[in-house]
Design a protein around this motif. Sequence first.
Motif, PDB file in Angstrom:
ATOM      1  N   GLY A  96      -5.809   0.606  -2.317  1.00 34.87           N
ATOM      2  CA  GLY A  96      -5.499   1.730  -1.453  1.00 34.87           C
ATOM      3  C   GLY A  96      -4.259   2.480  -1.924  1.00 34.87           C
ATOM      4  O   GLY A  96      -4.184   3.705  -1.804  1.00 34.87           O
ATOM      5  N   HIS A  97      -3.300   1.748  -2.482  1.00 35.32           N
ATOM      6  CA  HIS A  97      -2.095   2.376  -3.030  1.00 35.32           C
ATOM      7  C   HIS A  97      -2.444   3.324  -4.175  1.00 35.32           C
ATOM      8  O   HIS A  97      -1.859   4.401  -4.293  1.00 35.32           O
ATOM      9  CB  HIS A  97      -1.140   1.290  -3.530  1.00 35.32           C
ATOM     10  CG  HIS A  97       0.153   1.808  -4.072  1.00 35.32           C
ATOM     11  ND1 HIS A  97       1.241   2.099  -3.270  1.00 35.32           N
ATOM     12  CD2 HIS A  97       0.552   2.109  -5.337  1.00 35.32           C
ATOM     13  CE1 HIS A  97       2.234   2.550  -4.008  1.00 35.32           C
ATOM     14  NE2 HIS A  97       1.845   2.566  -5.271  1.00 35.32           N
ATOM     15  N   TRP A  98      -3.398   2.929  -4.990  1.00 38.66           N
ATOM     16  CA  TRP A  98      -3.788   3.770  -6.123  1.00 38.66           C
ATOM     17  C   TRP A  98      -4.328   5.120  -5.662  1.00 38.66           C
ATOM     18  O   TRP A  98      -4.103   6.139  -6.303  1.00 38.66           O
ATOM     19  CB  TRP A  98      -4.862   3.074  -6.963  1.00 38.66           C
ATOM     20  CG  TRP A  98      -4.468   1.732  -7.482  1.00 38.66           C
ATOM     21  CD1 TRP A  98      -3.199   1.238  -7.627  1.00 38.66           C
ATOM     22  CD2 TRP A  98      -5.349   0.694  -7.925  1.00 38.66           C
ATOM     23  NE1 TRP A  98      -3.241  -0.037  -8.139  1.00 38.66           N
ATOM     24  CE2 TRP A  98      -4.548  -0.399  -8.332  1.00 38.66           C
ATOM     25  CE3 TRP A  98      -6.730   0.577  -8.025  1.00 38.66           C
ATOM     26  CZ2 TRP A  98      -5.083  -1.582  -8.828  1.00 38.66           C
ATOM     27  CZ3 TRP A  98      -7.274  -0.595  -8.511  1.00 38.66           C
ATOM     28  CH2 TRP A  98      -6.462  -1.664  -8.902  1.00 38.66           C
ATOM     29  N   ILE A  99      -5.043   5.126  -4.526  1.00 34.38           N
ATOM     30  CA  ILE A  99      -5.721   6.336  -4.060  1.00 34.38           C
ATOM     31  C   ILE A  99      -4.880   7.142  -3.088  1.00 34.38           C
ATOM     32  O   ILE A  99      -4.800   8.375  -3.180  1.00 34.38           O
ATOM     33  CB  ILE A  99      -7.067   5.963  -3.395  1.00 34.38           C
ATOM     34  CG1 ILE A  99      -7.978   5.256  -4.400  1.00 34.38           C
ATOM     35  CG2 ILE A  99      -7.752   7.197  -2.819  1.00 34.38           C
ATOM     36  CD1 ILE A  99      -9.235   4.664  -3.778  1.00 34.38           C
TER      37      ILE A  99
ATOM     38  N   SER B 124       8.260  -1.938  -1.222  1.00 33.98           N
ATOM     39  CA  SER B 124       9.226  -1.827  -0.126  1.00 33.98           C
ATOM     40  C   SER B 124       8.460  -1.681   1.178  1.00 33.98           C
ATOM     41  O   SER B 124       7.289  -1.310   1.183  1.00 33.98           O
ATOM     42  CB  SER B 124      10.140  -0.611  -0.333  1.00 33.98           C
ATOM     43  OG  SER B 124       9.426   0.604  -0.168  1.00 33.98           O
ATOM     44  N   GLY B 125       9.146  -2.016   2.284  1.00 34.36           N
ATOM     45  CA  GLY B 125       8.501  -1.874   3.580  1.00 34.36           C
ATOM     46  C   GLY B 125       7.896  -3.151   4.117  1.00 34.36           C
ATOM     47  O   GLY B 125       7.070  -3.098   5.034  1.00 34.36           O
TER      48      GLY B 125
ATOM     49  N   MET C   1       0.810  -1.212   0.000  1.00 32.92           N
ATOM     50  CA  MET C   1       0.000   0.000   0.000  1.00 32.92           C
ATOM     51  C   MET C   1       0.849   1.271   0.000  1.00 32.92           C
ATOM     52  O   MET C   1       0.550   2.224  -0.734  1.00 32.92           O
ATOM     53  CB  MET C   1      -0.932  -0.001   1.213  1.00 32.92           C
ATOM     54  CG  MET C   1      -1.993   1.079   1.190  1.00 32.92           C
ATOM     55  SD  MET C   1      -3.314   0.690   2.347  1.00 32.92           S
ATOM     56  CE  MET C   1      -4.403   2.096   2.097  1.00 32.92           C
ATOM     57  N   TYR C   2       1.922   1.286   0.792  1.00 26.85           N
ATOM     58  CA  TYR C   2       2.687   2.522   0.952  1.00 26.85           C
ATOM     59  C   TYR C   2       4.164   2.402   0.598  1.00 26.85           C
ATOM     60  O   TYR C   2       4.921   3.353   0.772  1.00 26.85           O
ATOM     61  CB  TYR C   2       2.552   3.033   2.394  1.00 26.85           C
ATOM     62  CG  TYR C   2       1.176   3.571   2.688  1.00 26.85           C
ATOM     63  CD1 TYR C   2       0.759   4.777   2.140  1.00 26.85           C
ATOM     64  CD2 TYR C   2       0.283   2.870   3.481  1.00 26.85           C
ATOM     65  CE1 TYR C   2      -0.505   5.280   2.391  1.00 26.85           C
ATOM     66  CE2 TYR C   2      -0.988   3.363   3.746  1.00 26.85           C
ATOM     67  CZ  TYR C   2      -1.374   4.565   3.184  1.00 26.85           C
ATOM     68  OH  TYR C   2      -2.632   5.058   3.434  1.00 26.85           O
ATOM     69  N   GLY C   3       4.578   1.252   0.072  1.00 29.23           N
ATOM     70  CA  GLY C   3       5.965   1.102  -0.315  1.00 29.23           C
ATOM     71  C   GLY C   3       6.298   1.864  -1.587  1.00 29.23           C
ATOM     72  O   GLY C   3       5.417   2.367  -2.291  1.00 29.23           O
ATOM     73  N   LYS C   4       7.594   1.955  -1.887  1.00 25.01           N
ATOM     74  CA  LYS C   4       8.044   2.634  -3.102  1.00 25.01           C
ATOM     75  C   LYS C   4       7.598   1.869  -4.330  1.00 25.01           C
ATOM     76  O   LYS C   4       7.559   0.637  -4.345  1.00 25.01           O
ATOM     77  CB  LYS C   4       9.567   2.753  -3.106  1.00 25.01           C
ATOM     78  CG  LYS C   4      10.104   3.982  -2.400  1.00 25.01           C
ATOM     79  CD  LYS C   4      11.585   4.141  -2.670  1.00 25.01           C
ATOM     80  CE  LYS C   4      12.095   5.460  -2.106  1.00 25.01           C
ATOM     81  NZ  LYS C   4      13.533   5.655  -2.403  1.00 25.01           N
ATOM     82  N   ASP C   5       7.272   2.589  -5.391  1.00 23.86           N
ATOM     83  CA  ASP C   5       6.924   1.944  -6.655  1.00 23.86           C
ATOM     84  C   ASP C   5       7.334   2.867  -7.793  1.00 23.86           C
ATOM     85  O   ASP C   5       7.660   4.031  -7.580  1.00 23.86           O
ATOM     86  CB  ASP C   5       5.429   1.639  -6.722  1.00 23.86           C
ATOM     87  CG  ASP C   5       4.604   2.874  -7.012  1.00 23.86           C
ATOM     88  OD1 ASP C   5       4.234   3.070  -8.174  1.00 23.86           O
ATOM     89  OD2 ASP C   5       4.354   3.669  -6.078  1.00 23.86           O
TER      90      ASP C   5
END
Length: 428
Positions: free
Chosen positions: A144-147, A80-81, A68-72
């Motif tokens: 959730g990552h998308w938003i 990551s994370g 959800m909140y790692g680097k991309d």
Amino acid sequence: MEIEQLSRGMDTIWVVLTAAMILLMEGGFALLEAGFVRQKNAVSIIMKVFVDIAFGALVFYAIGFAFMYGKDSGGLIGLSGFFMGGDLTHLSLNISHDTYWLFQCAFVIAVISIVSGAVAERIHFRAYIIYTIIMTGLIYPISGHWIWSANGWLAKLGMIDFAGSAAIHALGGFAALAAAIFIGPRIGRFGAEGKINIVPPSNLPLASVGAFILWFGWFGFNSGSTLSATNDGIGHIAVTTMLASAAGCAASILFTMLRYRKADPPMVINGALAGLVGITAGCAFVSDAAAILIGAVSGIVMVLASEWLEKRKVDDPVGAFAVHGISGSIGTLAVGLFAMPGTATYTGLFYGGGWHLLGVQALGLVVVAVWGFALTWLALKLIQYFKPVRVSRDEELIGLDVSIHGVPAYSQDHDFLDVDQLRGSSKE
């Protein structure tokens, strides 16, 4: 330096306390759902809430937070994370990564609890555990990552979802709809020739207390999303949250009095929750008047959506889809109409901001709804190959408390149960 440390300390305390308020909402979910279902299935509801918290927290810690909140690099998924290790330096926060994880963990637990109610009284406990792992580890974190991730593709388009009308409630609501359709209605819920049989709630006072706990926790849900104890908007967020929930409750009271000639208690309970869900996306961006309108519309449409599902023989014992899926959709779109100038990157249509924000909100809503529905259906289909998703007919008729968990929710002092028989009944 001392001021910075004080600010960081205050923000940490604020986020931890509001995370605890959100986690307390699980008690609300437990009481609400236990009160809405029949007495013979109350323990099964409580056990699923424990699954939500225990497995949800562990899975989100291991992989969910990273996705959800790692680097991309492409805005699709974080990489990551994992286990809260690795590179998380891209997160610009005034609180520690641990504190942020705790707050987000409370959110992910709420998502899976939405689905729990839609499949109450008939889902197999083992299947539910597996689905919980999939939802908290993959389905919710990816969308959730998308938003909410700074690099998420919907975030880059300008989607606004302050505390999760789309990311949490619409996703959970449409996942709940898929699960309810996949697993089928409870035995006897619908008769021949379109007859609808009402299953009376076992304990409406208990359900009401659950709703009040959820109502209380929602102030942490929305206000805590500032992630800052010194944010000037906290008071406004709390006011819009209160007004929308009150409007949703009042609208459901008046609408059911007109429609049924009596105020319908389960609908009134869900009306308050619908108002809360509806305001979650825009609580920081809309006016008080808009909050009242959003809440009222959510409360009325929730009643109509519940009737619509019944006519199509979709059994949702607690109204999860009508409350979360429909009201989450209303709240997401409402931001595109009512976002006030200066509160966000884009302004709503009614304030001269044009169609861009409304279009992005609509796109994000459709994507999240389809993602939640489709991935839930596929997950349950996959689980079905290995484990039965639905309990047997005999287990359902006996009740899941005794047939699956080996103990009734309520008993008298003179009642004696055969331990070997009860514990053996749960063995396959």
